[in-house]
Design a protein around this motif. Structure first.
Motif, PDB file in Angstrom:
ATOM      1  N   GLY A 127     -58.621  -0.355 -42.827  1.00 40.16           N
ATOM      2  CA  GLY A 127     -59.113  -1.024 -44.032  1.00 40.16           C
ATOM      3  C   GLY A 127     -58.263  -2.228 -44.373  1.00 40.16           C
ATOM      4  N   GLU A 128     -58.931  -3.349 -44.630  1.00 40.11           N
ATOM      5  CA  GLU A 128     -58.187  -4.522 -45.105  1.00 40.11           C
ATOM      6  C   GLU A 128     -58.083  -4.444 -46.621  1.00 40.11           C
ATOM      7  OE1 GLU A 128     -59.685  -8.311 -43.848  1.00 40.11           O
ATOM      8  OE2 GLU A 128     -58.513  -9.376 -45.382  1.00 40.11           O
ATOM      9  N   VAL A 129     -56.886  -4.583 -47.130  1.00 36.52           N
ATOM     10  CA  VAL A 129     -56.685  -4.519 -48.583  1.00 36.52           C
ATOM     11  C   VAL A 129     -57.110  -5.855 -49.191  1.00 36.52           C
ATOM     12  CG1 VAL A 129     -55.029  -4.161 -50.440  1.00 36.52           C
ATOM     13  CG2 VAL A 129     -54.791  -2.881 -48.287  1.00 36.52           C
ATOM     14  N   LEU A 130     -58.227  -5.811 -49.913  1.00 37.92           N
ATOM     15  CA  LEU A 130     -58.758  -7.038 -50.515  1.00 37.92           C
ATOM     16  C   LEU A 130     -58.118  -7.312 -51.869  1.00 37.92           C
ATOM     17  CD1 LEU A 130     -62.596  -6.508 -49.892  1.00 37.92           C
ATOM     18  CD2 LEU A 130     -60.967  -7.764 -48.463  1.00 37.92           C
ATOM     19  N   TYR A 131     -57.709  -6.247 -52.534  1.00 41.72           N
ATOM     20  CA  TYR A 131     -57.207  -6.378 -53.903  1.00 41.72           C
ATOM     21  C   TYR A 131     -56.309  -5.183 -54.170  1.00 41.72           C
ATOM     22  CZ  TYR A 131     -57.692  -8.068 -58.742  1.00 41.72           C
ATOM     23  OH  TYR A 131     -57.475  -8.615 -59.978  1.00 41.72           O
TER      24      TYR A 131
END
Ligand SMILES: Cc1cc2nc3c(=O)[nH]c(=O)nc-3n(C[C@H](O)[C@H](O)[C@H](O)COP(=O)(O)O)c2cc1C
Length: 195
Positions: free
Chosen positions: A141-145
Motif C-alpha cells: 500500500g502506498e501511503v497517500l495521507y
C-alpha cells in the motif's frame, strides 16, 4: 558456546511485530475492521510504502482486492481488547465491528475506508499490488495521507514513540514496549537520522 535448539516448524518467526487495524469498505462504503499482526515498512519515503499480509479467508482480503483501498491504524494499549476482538470475528456476515468494539470512524481525506479515531497513527493507503506468497497474500500500500494525534507529534514531525502507549504482538501474546535505549547511529557517537 550457546546451545541452540532447532525449531522444527517456523511460525511467525520474526518478532516483535506491531499489530495494526486494517479498515476496508464495501461497495456501499460500509467499513470493516480487522487486526493484522504483519504490518511493515517497505518503501520508507517518497513514496512511503507499507505491507500487510492477509489470508484469503478474511473478508478484508476480498474487499481490498475489489476496492484497492484501505487504512492502517496503529492502536494504543487503551484499545488492546478492542483490537483483539476485531481480530477474532469476521465482518463477512454483515456484523458492524466498529459498533461492536466501540471504535469511532473518522472520514479519510483520500480514500473511502475511514480511519479510527482511537488509534494514534492513521495511514490512508492505495493498494499497489497483491502477491500470492504462501498462506498469506502480500498487499503493498502506498501511503497517500498520514495523520497522528497532534499531542504525539514532536519536532520535525517525528512521532513521539514514548507517548504512543503502543504494544507488540508475538507468539499469540501482547507485550508492552520498554524504555528507549538509544538513537540510530549512537554507536558512532552521532545522531544518524537520515531525513
Ligand atoms: C493480533 C492478531 C493478529 C492478526 N494478524 C493477522 C494477519 O496478519 N493476517 C490475517 O490474515 N489475519 C490476521 N489476524 C486474524 C484476522 O484479524 C481475523 O481473521 C479477522 O476476523 C478477519 O476479519 P474479517 O473477516 O472481517 O476481514 C490476526 C488477529 C489478531 C487478533
Amino acid at each position: 558456546m550457546t546451545e541452540k535448539t532447532r525449531i522444527d516448524v517456523p511460525f511467525r518467526p520474526v518478532f516483535p511485530s506491531p499489530a495494526g487495524l486494517i479498515v476496508s469498505a464495501d461497495e456501499n462504503k460500509k467499513p470493516n475492521i480487522m487486526t493484522a499482526g504483519e504490518v511493515f515498512n517497505i518503501g520508507l519515503k517518497n513514496p512511503c510504502i507499507i505491507g500487510i499480509a492477509l489470508r484469503k479467508a478474511t473478508y478484508t482480503h476480498g474487499l481490498i482486492s475489489r476496492t484497492r483501498e484501505f487504512t492502517v491504524n496503529l492502536p494504543s494499549r487503551a484499545i488492546l481488547e478492542k483490537m483483539d476482538l476485531v481480530g477474532t470475528v469476521s465482518g463477512r456476515d454483515g456484523r458492524d465491528k466498529f459498533a461492536e468494539a466501540g471504535l469511532t470512524p473518522i472520514p479519510s481525506v483520500t480514500v473511502i475506508p475511514p480511519i479510527i479515531e482511537e488509534c494514534p497513527v492513521n495511514l490512508e493507503c492505495k493498494c499497489l499490488s497483491i502477491t500470492e506468497v504462501g498462506d498469506h497474500d502480500l498487499f503493498l500500500g502506498e501511503v497517500l495521507y498520514m495523520r497522528a494525534d497532534a499531542d504525539k507529534v514532536g519536532e520535525r514531525q517525528r512521532l513521539l514513540i514514548d507517548k504512543m502507549d503502543s504494544f507488540l504482538y508475538a507468539e499469540w501474546e501482547y507485550y508492552e514496549i520498554g524504555k528507549k535505549l538509544g538513537n540510530f547511529g549512537f554507536s558512532r557517537g552521532k545522531d544518524g537520522r537520515l531525513r
